[in-house]
Design an enzyme around this catalytic site. Structure first.
Site, PDB file in Angstrom:
ATOM      1  N   ALA A  69       0.829  -1.194   0.000  1.00  0.00           N
ATOM      2  CA  ALA A  69       0.000   0.000   0.000  1.00  0.00           C
ATOM      3  C   ALA A  69       0.870   1.253   0.000  1.00  0.00           C
ATOM      4  O   ALA A  69       2.091   1.171   0.077  1.00  0.00           O
ATOM      5  CB  ALA A  69      -0.900  -0.014   1.232  1.00  0.00           C
ATOM      6  N   GLN A  71       1.398   3.369   2.302  1.00  0.00           N
ATOM      7  CA  GLN A  71       2.235   3.483   3.499  1.00  0.00           C
ATOM      8  C   GLN A  71       3.128   2.262   3.654  1.00  0.00           C
ATOM      9  O   GLN A  71       3.417   1.829   4.767  1.00  0.00           O
ATOM     10  CB  GLN A  71       1.356   3.668   4.736  1.00  0.00           C
ATOM     11  CG  GLN A  71       0.843   5.090   4.909  1.00  0.00           C
ATOM     12  CD  GLN A  71       1.969   6.107   4.963  1.00  0.00           C
ATOM     13  OE1 GLN A  71       3.031   5.857   5.512  1.00  0.00           O
ATOM     14  NE2 GLN A  71       1.733   7.268   4.381  1.00  0.00           N
ATOM     15  N   SER A  72       3.553   1.683   2.542  1.00  0.00           N
ATOM     16  CA  SER A  72       4.349   0.462   2.587  1.00  0.00           C
ATOM     17  C   SER A  72       5.690   0.668   3.293  1.00  0.00           C
ATOM     18  O   SER A  72       6.519   1.467   2.860  1.00  0.00           O
ATOM     19  CB  SER A  72       4.596  -0.010   1.147  1.00  0.00           C
ATOM     20  OG  SER A  72       5.511  -1.084   1.150  1.00  0.00           O
ATOM     21  N   ASN A  73       5.887  -0.091   4.379  1.00  0.00           N
ATOM     22  CA  ASN A  73       7.197  -0.100   5.039  1.00  0.00           C
ATOM     23  C   ASN A  73       8.216  -0.815   4.159  1.00  0.00           C
ATOM     24  O   ASN A  73       9.381  -0.448   4.100  1.00  0.00           O
ATOM     25  CB  ASN A  73       7.124  -0.875   6.369  1.00  0.00           C
ATOM     26  CG  ASN A  73       6.129  -0.264   7.317  1.00  0.00           C
ATOM     27  OD1 ASN A  73       6.150   0.934   7.544  1.00  0.00           O
ATOM     28  ND2 ASN A  73       5.247  -1.088   7.861  1.00  0.00           N
ATOM     29  N   ALA A  75       8.396  -0.994   0.898  1.00  0.00           N
ATOM     30  CA  ALA A  75       8.898  -0.162  -0.199  1.00  0.00           C
ATOM     31  C   ALA A  75       9.975   0.803   0.292  1.00  0.00           C
ATOM     32  O   ALA A  75      11.008   0.996  -0.375  1.00  0.00           O
ATOM     33  CB  ALA A  75       7.741   0.607  -0.842  1.00  0.00           C
TER      34      ALA A  75
END
Ligand SMILES: *Cc1c(COP(=O)(O)O)cnc(C)c1O
Length: 330
Positions: A69, A71-73, A75
């Site tokens: 998503a 707010q991907s950690n 990524a």
């Protein structure tokens, strides 16, 4: 296996006496994988030690990742690790939800990441299945190849190298618990993927018999046991060790509430309680829900009195700042 020196490991194992006292008769410890370094730390950075190692060994100069998503950690940690290793960071993420350029997305922008957005109808399925963005990653890779680059694609963190890193974390934990004389303990971890799989593989391979409870951050969970056993088998093959994980070893319960990324009252309580008793922060998407699961199990009496519990803190902190409205009490 090739390693990249990206993660700061071993991470500390710390007792949490005040949180334990607030919850009653259990001894809680934190395995601080939120302190792995790079972009505020987290479980992906430990995993990337091996994954970036492989990319560098293959001579890549572009690192394409994501699949999560906004707010991907994952990524953000991929991008920070890629930059550290001298690779160009590219992420494919889902534009689900109204959260703006805060938290992880702000970090992506500050790092100059090449971000490609996809639209997602059901983010729960996307996060759980983790393979839907791969076609786009392949297209982006072709673009970079045309411009003379050598891209490496990491379709998702549901990967044998990621699970291998957490099998290694179990070895690390075994050393640390042996050192402090902690022989009987239960592990809790927020995961429905490589983190739990790797910990279980480490424990079964070394016949430690440590119960490992995964608390899942998604509502979707069809075939979860088989998926994790399959990943454990592929990881064992990679490590050249016997396959040792069966569906019976996999204990996993969802505390996602209405869905991925939606803050629950229980997670909010868990975040505020942990912060106010220990000065340790949990995040609204993953570890807050994981701790909510542990708290619920303690209150239901599912952990014997006097139990030792190690909560693996998987990170995720930048997302806190994009949830300020929901997290505030005033
Ligand atoms: C990705 C992530 C998890 C879940 O890990 P999996 O084992 O891949 O399911 C847990 N916590 C945080 C903070 C994460 O970023």
């Amino acid at each position: 296996m090739p390693r990249s020196d990206i993660a700061q490991v071993p991470t500390p194992l710390e007792p949490a006496p005040h949180l334990s006292a607030a919850l009653g008769d259990v001894n809680i410890f934190f395995k601080r994988d939120d302190l792995t370094g790079r972009a505020f730390g987290g479980n992906k950075t430990r995993e990337l030690d091996f994954i970036i190692g492989e990319a560098v060994m293959q001579g890549a100069d572009v690192f394409i990742s994501g699949g999560g998503a906004r707010q991907s950690n994952h990524a953000v940690q991929c991008s920070a690790a890629a930059i550290r290793a001298g690779l160009i960071p590219v992420v494919v993420i889902y534009d689900a939800g109204p959260i703006g350029w805060q938290g992880n997305l702000l970090l992506d922008d500050l790092m100059g990441v090449d971000i490609r957005f996809l639209s997602a109808d059901s983010i729960d399925n996307v996060i759980f299945q983790r393979d839907t963005a791969e076609a786009t990653m392949v297209e982006v890779a072709a673009e970079y190849v045309q411009r003379g680059h050598r891209p490496y694609i990491l379709p998702s963190s549901f990967h044998p190298l990621a699970a291998a890193a957490y099998a290694g974390c179990m070895l690390e934990l075994n050393d640390q618990t042996t050192q402090i004389g902690l022989s009987d303990y239960h592990v809790y971890v927020t995961s429905s993927g490589a983190t739990q799989t790797g910990l279980i593989l480490g424990s079964t391979y070394m016949t430690l018999g440590v119960p490992i409870t995964g608390i899942s951050h998604t509502a979707a969970r069809d075939g979860l046991e088989n998926r994790l056993v399959d990943l454990a088998d592929r990881t064992a093959d990679l490590l050249n060790i016997p396959r040792s994980v069966s569906a019976l070893d996999i204990e996993n319960e969802s505390f996602a509430g209405p869905g991925y990324g939606i803050l629950t009252d229980a997670a909010k309580e868990a975040i505020r309680l942990t912060a106010s008793t220990e000065g340790i922060f949990l995040d609204p998407v993953y570890t807050g829900k994981g701790m909510a699961g542990l708290i619920a199990h303690i209150r239901e009496g599912r952990l014997a009195s006097g139990s030792n519990v190690i909560f693996v803190h998987t990170g995720g902190l930048p997302a806190i700042f994009s949830y300020s409205a929901e997290l505030m009490d005033r």
